[in-house]
Design a protein around this motif. Sequence first.
Motif, mmCIF file in Angstrom:
data_model
loop_
_atom_site.group_PDB
_atom_site.id
_atom_site.type_symbol
_atom_site.label_atom_id
_atom_site.label_comp_id
_atom_site.label_asym_id
_atom_site.label_seq_id
_atom_site.Cartn_x
_atom_site.Cartn_y
_atom_site.Cartn_z
ATOM 1 N N VAL A 1 -30.196 -52.016 20.408
ATOM 2 C CA VAL A 1 -31.012 -52.206 19.205
ATOM 3 C C VAL A 1 -30.801 -53.608 18.649
ATOM 4 N N ALA B 1 -34.614 -47.477 22.128
ATOM 5 C CA ALA B 1 -34.462 -48.681 21.296
ATOM 6 C C ALA B 1 -35.804 -49.382 21.088
ATOM 7 N N ALA C 1 -36.550 -49.895 17.196
ATOM 8 C CA ALA C 1 -36.290 -51.248 16.676
ATOM 9 C C ALA C 1 -37.363 -51.728 15.696
#
Length: 174
Positions: free
Chosen positions: A28, A157, A161
Motif C-alpha cells: 500500500v 492494494a 490505495a
Amino acid sequence: MSGIVTLVGNPRGGSRTYDAAVRAAGTVAGLLGRDGAGEVVDLAGLAPLLLKPGASSAVEIALEQVAEAEVLVVAGPTYKGTYTGLLKVFLDRLPGGALAGTVALPLLVMGDARHAPAVEVHLRPLLVELGATVPTPGLALLESHLADLDGHLGPWAARVAPQVAAALREGARA
C-alpha cells in the motif's frame, strides 16, 4: 502523524501474520508513493507487559506509535472466529477517539474461509469505535493464500490505495 504503522496482534513472534502485515503495508505504501512499510508494533514482544500491573514504557511507546499513525494496518490471526485477545487487550488501552485522523486497514489471517466475516463484523467496528476511518473492506487472507502472498496483496492494494489516498486528503482538509 507519523506515516504508516503496522500493528501485529499475533502472540507468536516471527509469525506468518507479521510477514503478511508488513508486506501489505509495504504494498500500500508503494502505491501511495511512500518509501517502505513504516514502523511495526509487534505485540508478541509486549505480551508479558500488557496485563502486568503498572505502567510500561515499551507499551506506552507502542500506544503512541499507533495513535500517531496516519495509516494503520491492524493485523492478526483469527482465533475462534475473531481477532486475538492480545490485540484486544492492547487496543483497549487506547482512549476513545485515539485513532481520530487515522486511516485504518484491518487484516486477518485465517485457516478457513468461514472466518472471513470476522474482519468486517469484529475488527472494523473496534477500529471505528476508536475513531479510525476505515474506508475500505478489510482483507481476509486464508493461510493457503500465503504461498502466493504477492498475488493476493497486489490486487487488494490496487483496490484500496485510491480510497486510502482519498481518506488521507479528506483528513488533511479537516
